[in-house]
Structure formats: C-alpha cells, structure tokens
Scaffold this active site. Structure first.
Site, mmCIF file in Angstrom:
data_model
loop_
_atom_site.group_PDB
_atom_site.id
_atom_site.type_symbol
_atom_site.label_atom_id
_atom_site.label_comp_id
_atom_site.label_asym_id
_atom_site.label_seq_id
_atom_site.Cartn_x
_atom_site.Cartn_y
_atom_site.Cartn_z
ATOM 1 N N ARG A 108 -5.833 -29.129 30.987
ATOM 2 C CA ARG A 108 -6.699 -27.972 30.709
ATOM 3 C C ARG A 108 -5.967 -26.647 30.694
ATOM 4 O O ARG A 108 -6.170 -25.838 29.788
ATOM 5 C CB ARG A 108 -7.889 -27.941 31.676
ATOM 6 C CG ARG A 108 -9.038 -28.939 31.396
ATOM 7 C CD ARG A 108 -8.991 -29.592 30.078
ATOM 8 N NE ARG A 108 -10.160 -30.393 29.743
ATOM 9 C CZ ARG A 108 -10.098 -31.630 29.267
ATOM 10 N NH1 ARG A 108 -8.928 -32.236 29.139
ATOM 11 N NH2 ARG A 108 -11.188 -32.264 28.902
ATOM 12 N N ASP A 137 -13.891 -28.830 33.935
ATOM 13 C CA ASP A 137 -13.038 -28.328 32.866
ATOM 14 C C ASP A 137 -13.334 -26.873 32.501
ATOM 15 O O ASP A 137 -12.425 -26.110 32.191
ATOM 16 C CB ASP A 137 -13.148 -29.240 31.640
ATOM 17 C CG ASP A 137 -12.549 -30.619 31.913
ATOM 18 O OD1 ASP A 137 -11.609 -30.695 32.730
ATOM 19 O OD2 ASP A 137 -13.015 -31.606 31.327
ATOM 20 N N SER A 188 -18.535 -40.714 28.113
ATOM 21 C CA SER A 188 -17.801 -39.494 27.789
ATOM 22 C C SER A 188 -16.335 -39.737 28.145
ATOM 23 O O SER A 188 -15.998 -40.090 29.269
ATOM 24 C CB SER A 188 -18.368 -38.325 28.593
ATOM 25 O OG SER A 188 -17.437 -37.271 28.611
HETATM 26 N N1 ARG Z 1 -13.373 -35.904 36.498
HETATM 27 C C1 ARG Z 1 -12.173 -35.718 35.774
HETATM 28 C C2 ARG Z 1 -11.616 -34.351 36.049
HETATM 29 O O1 ARG Z 1 -12.338 -33.480 36.421
HETATM 30 C C3 ARG Z 1 -12.316 -36.026 34.309
HETATM 31 C C4 ARG Z 1 -12.815 -34.947 33.439
HETATM 32 C C5 ARG Z 1 -12.913 -35.428 32.039
HETATM 33 N N2 ARG Z 1 -13.363 -34.405 31.162
HETATM 34 C C6 ARG Z 1 -14.223 -34.629 30.194
HETATM 35 N N3 ARG Z 1 -14.593 -33.586 29.488
HETATM 36 N N4 ARG Z 1 -14.718 -35.806 29.917
HETATM 37 O O2 ARG Z 1 -10.447 -34.138 35.936
#
Ligand code: ARG
Length: 416
Positions: A108, A137, A188
């Site tokens: 990110r 995110d 997702s």
């Molecule tokens: N829970 C994980 C994290 O916060 C995965 C996030 C995945 N992001 C997504 N937009 N599907 O790092």
C-alpha cells in the site's frame, strides 16, 4: 473540476469509480501498478494462465481509456516492491500477529508513492482510491500519501457513498462499464509477489473451514506430492538468492519460482482472525508460500549468527516493525530507524539454509555461515570438547547470589 489520479485495478469497483469521477466532471488518470501478481500466480495455474502479464495490464490500461480516462498508466513497480518493501520486511521477519507476512500491507505505501509521483507528473491536485471505510488499506494509502505530499487531496468515493454489488452492476450496465462474464466472485482477493489474501463470502464465519476454491497458489492436502523437495537458499548480506531454483533468476523470478515450488507442497496457507487498524476483528485467509519459506530460513540464519542479546532485543523490534507496517505507519521515522537497526545486522546475514518442503510444512534441515557464532568445539558432548566445565561452577555461584541471600534472610520473604 479537478485532475485526479485514481488507483485503478481494472476490476468492477474501480471501473465504476473511474466512470463516476469522470461524470462528476473531473479529468481522471488511471494508475495501475504491476506488483507481480501475474508472476506469482502462475503457481498451479500455468496451464490455464491467460497470457503474459504485460498484455493483461495493457488490457487494463485500454479499458480505462475506453471508459473515458484522461490518461492511463501502468507502472512496473515489482523491483521497488521487492527491494524497498519485501527485503526490509524479511530482515525484520515481519509477521503481523505472529503469522501474516503483510503482503497487502507492504504494497500500500508503494501504491501511495506511485499515486503521488503520477500526480506530480500530470499536475493533478487529487489522488483517489477504491477502499471502503472498513479496511486497513484506506489507512495505509492515505497516511502514506500525507507523509509524501500533505498538499494533495485524497478522495475515497466508496467511503463517501458505499457501493453494493448490485448497485455497482446496475451502474455498470447503465454506463457501458464492461462486466466480466465470470460467475460472481465469491471472495475479495488481493495479491502481489509476497502473497495473496482472501476475504469475505463464506470466510466471514470463522467456524467455516476455507473451501478449497479459496486457494489458488497452494495445493490441497490431496494433491501434494508424496516426495519432498529439498533446496539450499543462500543469503548475502540479508538478501536471499535463488540459485537453487535456476542459475539466472533475479529476485522477482526467484520469489515467483519459490511460490510455485512451495505452493505445490501446500506451504504458506494461513487462516486467522486478525485485528484490523479500525478496531474490528476480521477473518483472513492468506497464501504466502515464498514468504513462509524465506522467513523461516532467515530466522534460522539469525539464530546461528546473532548473539543471544541481539536475538532477544530484535524479536521485540521485529514485532513492532510488523505492527507499523500493518497499521499504516510504514512512512514513519520509527520504521526508518528500525530499518537502520536491521541493516546493522545485515553484513553478517550471509550464509546458506537448507529447507525441506513437504506436505504443507517447511523444515529447516541445515544452516551454515562464515559468521556463525555456533562453535562445535564449545557445544559438543563428544571428544574435542573445548568448554571449560570448571568455570561453570563459579558462574553459577555468582549468578545465584541474590537467590542465596534471600534464602538465608532471617525474616522469610513470601514465596512467589
Ligand atoms: N487483511 C489484510 C491486510 O489488511 C488483507 C487486505 C487485503 N485487501 C483487500 N483490499 N482485499 O493487510
């Protein structure tokens, strides 16, 4: 009207977002990052792979332009992901809550950097992303943007107006946004070279075991090979080398190849209830074959090379490092300081680690280094023992002095 750089994946949500921002009257530049998802996901799927990654990303770019984007760029950020994010995280053995190798989290701040750079290039005043208000995110992307350029505006349209799946489909149909004719995706997914995360759908009940269709990089227990693979990973100044998997592999191809090999043995499946930054618990499933192997190997080399005090203190710092990465504080001065701390060990992190990959497990079967503090002459119970056994007697007497004193006190000290 603004000029906006949108983090664009080509999926339904960000395509709807792109169209909405255009309809609001903005000039939208679609920015797509190549983080090696296509390289990494050749695991188990080589036969069905839809073509080369470059053409997939070119199709994403073309889609954005067809939707009316002012411009669209695809940026190959794989080297930056590996060198500036993955290797530093490996040197910190970074595992959030002890298990998650932070694949999404590490990407990110890089996406933020690309957004900021693209905004400069196009003189845009705003960047936008497709995160909802519920996840990590949004926090990671926006904190990193603010750390890099606090004058930029950030928009999160799906947080302003949450978009349900049916709404997205209806909007897409009404505005000529192509909808993939595959069955509705049950999960997702986010993926890059360092791992793949799977959430939502049936996984939302932590009592449900993840169905096999949640996994794409790792083989099921039924299809894992009977025979183990054993390979020797090399480390040079804290950076792994992949000569065992192919003599000319660079880091990107090396990680991808290790994902394939370890994935074939079902290594790197992770299933946890995890604590998000915004305070909710969520059920997360990951596949991170290469990360699991490399972190295990790196830890084994550290145990051979670092002093007891270094190991104890570093374990505390490593946990903090993972938390900073997870919590969106990658761009913080503390993370930079911890990188410097970890770099101070790197010179000695040179050596070889032999690992066996078999039936879902990675086992370190051997480790050696010119910097090993391990000394067989001191450790051996056999002939050639160089350890001074008599010295231990005095050591224990002095080491135990406080306990001795307490036991001899006239006034007894309450036990415990
Ligand atoms: N829970 C994980 C994290 O916060 C995965 C996030 C995945 N992001 C997504 N937009 N599907 O790092």
């Amino acid at each position: 009207m603004s000029r906006i750089v949108l983090a664009y994946s080509g999926g339904l949500d960000t395509s709807v977002l792109l169209k909405k921002l255009i309809l609001e009257g903005h000039e939208v530049i679609a920015m797509t990052a190549d983080l090696g998802e296509s390289d990494a996901s050749t695991a188990l799927q080589t036969a069905s792979a839809s073509g080369n990654p470059a053409s997939e990303l070119e199709a994403v770019r073309a889609k954005a332009l067809a939707l009316g984007a002012y411009d669209a760029v695809v940026i190959d950020a794989r080297d930056r992901l590996v060198n500036d994010h993955v290797w530093p995280a490996l040197q910190a053995n970074a595992l959030y809550q002890g298990v998650y190798p932070l694949s999404a989290a590490l990407s990110r701040p890089l996406i933020s950097a690309l957004l900021v750079e693209t905004a400069k290039r196009f003189s845009a005043d705003t960047v936008a992303h497709g995160c909802t208000g519920k996840g990590n995110d949004q926090v990671r992307i926006e904190l990193a943007v603010r750390a890099l350029d606090p004058t930029l505006q950030v928009r999160a349209p799906l947080r302003e107006t949450p978009l349900s799946r049916p709404d997205a489909m209806a909007f897409a149909a009404a505005h000529g946004v192509p909808i993939a004719h595959t069955a509705a995706k049950p999960y997702s997914i986010d993926a890059n070279l360092w791992g793949r995360s799977i959430e939502a759908g049936v996984l939302e009940d932590p009592w449900n075991e993840p169905p096999e269709d949640a996994y794409a990089w790792t083989a099921s227990p039924q299809t894992r090979p009977q025979a183990a693979d054993e390979i020797v990973l090399t480390f040079a100044a804290g950076v792994p080398g992949f000569g065992a998997l192919g003599t000319t592999l660079n880091a990107i191809d090396g990680i991808a190849a290790l994902n394939v090999l370890a994935g074939k043995h079902g290594i790197g499946r992770i299933d946890i209830v995890e604590d998000r930054v915004i305070g909710v618990k969520s059920r997360e499933v990951y596949e991170a074959p290469a990360a699991s192997v490399l972190i295990a190997a790196h830890k084994a080399l550290e145990r051979l090379v670092l002093t007891r005090d270094e190991l104890r203190f570093k374990a505390t710092c490593d946990q903090k490092y993972a938390e900073l990465a997870y919590d969106g504080l990658w761009m913080s001065p503390l993370r930079n300081a911890l990188d410097a701390f970890n770099a101070s060990f790197a010179r000695r992190m040179t050596g070889e680690v032999r690992v066996r990959l078999h039936q879902g497990a990675v086992t370190v079967t051997g480790v050696r280094s010119a910097f090993a503090l391990y000394d067989e002459a001191l450790a051996t119970y056999g002939a050639g023992d160089a350890f001074d056994h008599h010295a231990a007697d005095g050591f224990i007497r002095l080491y135990g002095l406080p306990l001795d004193r307490i036991a001899r006190l006239k006034a007894p000290v309450a036990a415990g």
